[in-house]
Structure formats: structure tokens, C-alpha cells
Design a protein around this motif. Structure first.
Motif, PDB file in Angstrom:
ATOM      1  N   LEU A  19       0.826  -1.211   0.000  1.00 34.49           N
ATOM      2  CA  LEU A  19       0.000   0.000   0.000  1.00 34.49           C
ATOM      3  C   LEU A  19       0.860   1.261   0.000  1.00 34.49           C
ATOM      4  O   LEU A  19       0.504   2.258  -0.636  1.00 34.49           O
ATOM      5  CB  LEU A  19      -0.924   0.007   1.219  1.00 34.49           C
ATOM      6  CG  LEU A  19      -2.122  -0.924   1.179  1.00 34.49           C
ATOM      7  CD1 LEU A  19      -2.874  -0.873   2.505  1.00 34.49           C
ATOM      8  CD2 LEU A  19      -3.068  -0.574   0.027  1.00 34.49           C
TER       9      LEU A  19
ATOM     10  N   HIS B 155       0.294   3.941  -2.855  1.00 34.25           N
ATOM     11  CA  HIS B 155      -0.105   5.316  -2.539  1.00 34.25           C
ATOM     12  C   HIS B 155       0.939   6.326  -3.011  1.00 34.25           C
ATOM     13  O   HIS B 155       0.598   7.411  -3.479  1.00 34.25           O
ATOM     14  CB  HIS B 155      -0.332   5.461  -1.037  1.00 34.25           C
ATOM     15  CG  HIS B 155      -1.568   4.777  -0.552  1.00 34.25           C
ATOM     16  ND1 HIS B 155      -2.042   4.911   0.732  1.00 34.25           N
ATOM     17  CD2 HIS B 155      -2.436   3.937  -1.173  1.00 34.25           C
ATOM     18  CE1 HIS B 155      -3.141   4.192   0.879  1.00 34.25           C
ATOM     19  NE2 HIS B 155      -3.394   3.596  -0.260  1.00 34.25           N
TER      20      HIS B 155
ATOM     21  N   VAL C 167       1.260   5.938   4.895  1.00 33.66           N
ATOM     22  CA  VAL C 167       0.190   5.139   4.311  1.00 33.66           C
ATOM     23  C   VAL C 167      -0.972   4.921   5.285  1.00 33.66           C
ATOM     24  O   VAL C 167      -0.768   4.747   6.490  1.00 33.66           O
ATOM     25  CB  VAL C 167       0.741   3.783   3.812  1.00 33.66           C
ATOM     26  CG1 VAL C 167       1.186   2.914   4.977  1.00 33.66           C
ATOM     27  CG2 VAL C 167      -0.285   3.053   2.958  1.00 33.66           C
TER      28      VAL C 167
ATOM     29  N   ASP D  46      -6.418   0.739   3.663  1.00 32.41           N
ATOM     30  CA  ASP D  46      -7.126   0.968   2.407  1.00 32.41           C
ATOM     31  C   ASP D  46      -7.577  -0.369   1.830  1.00 32.41           C
ATOM     32  O   ASP D  46      -6.809  -1.040   1.151  1.00 32.41           O
ATOM     33  CB  ASP D  46      -6.181   1.700   1.436  1.00 32.41           C
ATOM     34  CG  ASP D  46      -6.774   1.923   0.052  1.00 32.41           C
ATOM     35  OD1 ASP D  46      -7.975   1.670  -0.140  1.00 32.41           O
ATOM     36  OD2 ASP D  46      -6.013   2.350  -0.839  1.00 32.41           O
TER      37      ASP D  46
ATOM     38  N   GLY E  99      -7.370  -0.506  -1.985  1.00 25.15           N
ATOM     39  CA  GLY E  99      -6.002  -0.657  -2.435  1.00 25.15           C
ATOM     40  C   GLY E  99      -5.507  -2.086  -2.263  1.00 25.15           C
ATOM     41  O   GLY E  99      -4.809  -2.635  -3.126  1.00 25.15           O
ATOM     42  N   LEU E 100      -5.887  -2.712  -1.141  1.00 24.03           N
ATOM     43  CA  LEU E 100      -5.511  -4.107  -0.918  1.00 24.03           C
ATOM     44  C   LEU E 100      -6.136  -5.014  -1.974  1.00 24.03           C
ATOM     45  O   LEU E 100      -5.489  -5.945  -2.464  1.00 24.03           O
ATOM     46  CB  LEU E 100      -5.963  -4.553   0.474  1.00 24.03           C
ATOM     47  CG  LEU E 100      -5.171  -3.997   1.657  1.00 24.03           C
ATOM     48  CD1 LEU E 100      -5.903  -4.280   2.956  1.00 24.03           C
ATOM     49  CD2 LEU E 100      -3.764  -4.585   1.696  1.00 24.03           C
TER      50      LEU E 100
END
Length: 312
Positions: free
Chosen positions: A132, A136, A260, A263, A266-267
Motif C-alpha cells: 500500500l 499510494h 500510508v 485501504d 487498495g488491498l
């Protein structure tokens, strides 16, 4: 349950195996039977008091923010998962206390996603925080197809993910690493260069017109060497396509300092990349839970290629 605990701020020598109560499962959370927990430098930095100005620590504290395991119980209104689901996540809360170095951990559904089917438990536990962070950072500076990106510490935990994600979106990657990691970087799709004196000249030899963006995953004066290499930022000008996770000096040249956040989307994106064969995870060391102190010492040496994980 068995867990690795700290009774106060300390070091690897202060970690001990303890018998602690099973975590309570709050609304919106699930209880996870931990199969593997990722080890990250922030774990031992937090334990030493390095995050004290920005994060409260409550003791006894169980370290660890990366987890992969099986859902054993669902809390009220935690409808995203069911008992038996295989999940992974970056489970950082607003304070440090009940982490992943344990047989069980409770975590919010917003911090979790389904475990990538292509990865085993150890590999999955190595992804969340580092993956992540890389994702990001790449998003923050808008890395996309056709960009040439310079990644500092490209063979490390975060850097190796940054290389693969950048390659997956169609970017060209130049990565700094020691010579022993150059073949590893080539396998990931990067063009390796040795860090240290003369780095700028070595990068210019590969990209005479400069690079479009820079990601720093190591710190230590990256702004000074990187800004002149940016196409849109001749020496002395400010740039926004520079991101670091370790060097606040980038803010002074218009760059971004990335911290970070959990999320779940995002995962899920990272899991999709792994299942599509575009994201591999190199686990350098997989140690049993009771060897957490050894895992920290290995992490502190700064020579790890990829990830260190604890297994249960």
C-alpha cells in the motif's frame, strides 16, 4: 492466546511470548486467526518510542500491522466477510496496542481484503503495509504509462512493490540497489543502478533527458540528488513528482511525504495484480512467532531483499 508482547518501550531484547486475553470484536470488525504476520521497520521504531510524538502506545503492546489469516468471528454490521474467509490487511489503528504478532487479532473490515489466491500465507502477510505504501506513493505523484521513474531502495520491501506496480501501469523503472540485488531488479522489470557516489551520472547514462518522477523508500538526502534528475525540475526549481516515505526534506522542494493509511480498495487492487501474475512477493525470512526478536534484528540490519514474516 499466545502473543509477542512489550511491557514498555524497548528493543528486540524486550519482546517476550505472553498469554493474553482473546481480543474483543467491536462493531464493524472481524476476529482473525493469524496464519502469518509481516515484519516492518516501523514495528521496532514504534517500540523504541520513535513514533511517540504522533501515536499513543498502550502496554502491554502486541506489535505488528500486517496480517494474513482466516476470519473466525464477525462483529455487528461486519457484513463484508464471513467466517472462514481468507483475508489479509494493514491493521493500523489510531493507537498501538493489539497488533498482528498473535494467534488472534480483531480488525476493522475497512483495513482488510480477500487474500490473493496466488499467494501463500507468508507472501500475503508481506504485502499490506509495503504494498500500500508503494501504491499510494505512485498515485500521489501520478505515475503512469510512458513515465520514466527512479526508485530509491528498489530491492527492499516497499521498493520491490513499487517497481512491479510501476511496471504494471506501463512505466519504465530505474532502481537503485547494491550490485548483489541487480539481477533481482531485472527480474522485476527494472533497470538497476548502484547507489552511492556518482549515482546521478549513472542515472543520466540510462536517461539522458532525466526522469519523470522519483520515489524514495530509504531517506538520507534523496532530495539533493533527485531534484536535478527530474525533467520538469532543472536544478533550483520546485517539483511535485517526488515522493518519499523517509525524508521530510522533500517537502521543501515541493515533493510529498507519504504516510500510508489502511485501504481495503487498495488491498483488493494489489490482490488483483498478484492473482494476474503481475505482483510477486519475495520473502527473505520466514520465522516462527517466538523468533520475533531475531526478525527485528534482521530488519534492523537493513540488508533484507523483499520481506520478513512471522508464521503461526
Amino acid at each position: 492466546m499466545k502473543a509477542i508482547a512489550l511491557d514498555g518501550y524497548g528493543s528486540a531484547d524486550d519482546l517476550h511470548l505472553a498469554e493474553l486475553a482473546q481480543p474483543k470484536v467491536a462493531p464493524g470488525e472481524v476476529l482473525i486467526r493469524v496464519r502469518a504476520a509481516g515484519v516492518n521497520p516501523v514495528d521496532w521504531k514504534l517500540a523504541a518510542g520513535g513514533l511517540d510524538p504522533i501515536m499513543e502506545a498502550r502496554f502491554p503492546m502486541i506489535p505488528g500491522w500486517d496480517v494474513a489469516g482466516v476470519v473466525e468471528e464477525t462483529g455487528l454490521d461486519a457484513t463484508e466477510f464471513e467466517v472462514g474467509d481468507e483475508v489479509y490487511g494493514y491493521i493500523r489503528k489510531d493507537w498501538a496496542q493489539n497488533g498482528a504478532y498473535a494467534e488472534q487479532v480483531a480488525a476493522s473490515v475497512r483495513m482488510l481484503a480477500k487474500k490473493p489466491a496466488a499467494l501463500d500465507w507468508e507472501q500475503a502477510a508481506g504485502v499490506p503495509l509495503a504494498g500500500l505504501t508503494a501504491l499510494h506513493a505512485l498515485r500521489r505523484i501520478g505515475v503512469g504509462a510512458g513515465d520514466t521513474v527512479l526508485i530509491h531502495a528498489a530491492a527492499g520491501g516497499v521498493g520491490s512493490f513499487g517497481v512491479q506496480i510501476a511496471v504494471a501501469v506501463g512505466a519504465r523503472v530505474i532502481g537503485t540497489a547494491s550490485e548483489r540485488n541487480h539481477e533481482f531488479l531485472r527480474e522485476l522489470g527494472a533497470e538497476p543502478v548502484t547507489y552511492g557516489e556518482g549515482l546521478a551520472e549513472r542515472v543520466r547514462a540510462l536517461a539522458p533527458e532525466g526522469v519523470d518522477a522519483v520515489l524514495d523508500f530509504v531517506g538520507g538526502g534523496v532530495a539533493e540528488v533527485s531534484v536535478p534528475l527530474l525533467k520538469q525540475a532543472p536544478q533550483g526549481e520546485r517539483s511535485a513528482r517526488l515522493a518519499s516515505i523517509a525524508d521530510g526534506e522533500v517537502l521543501g522542494v515541493g515533493g510529498h511525504l507519504v504516510w500510508v493509511r489502511p485501504d481495503s480498495e487498495g488491498l483488493a487492487e494489489l490482490a488483483g495484480l498478484a492473482d494476474a501474475g503481475k505482483l510477486r512477493v519475495h520473502v527473505d525470512h520466514a520465522l516462527p512467532l517466538e523468533s520475533a526478536g531475531e526478525a527485528w534484528r534482521l530488519s534492523q540490519e537493513g540488508r533484507t531483499r523483499g520481506k520478513i514474516v512471522l508464521t503461526l
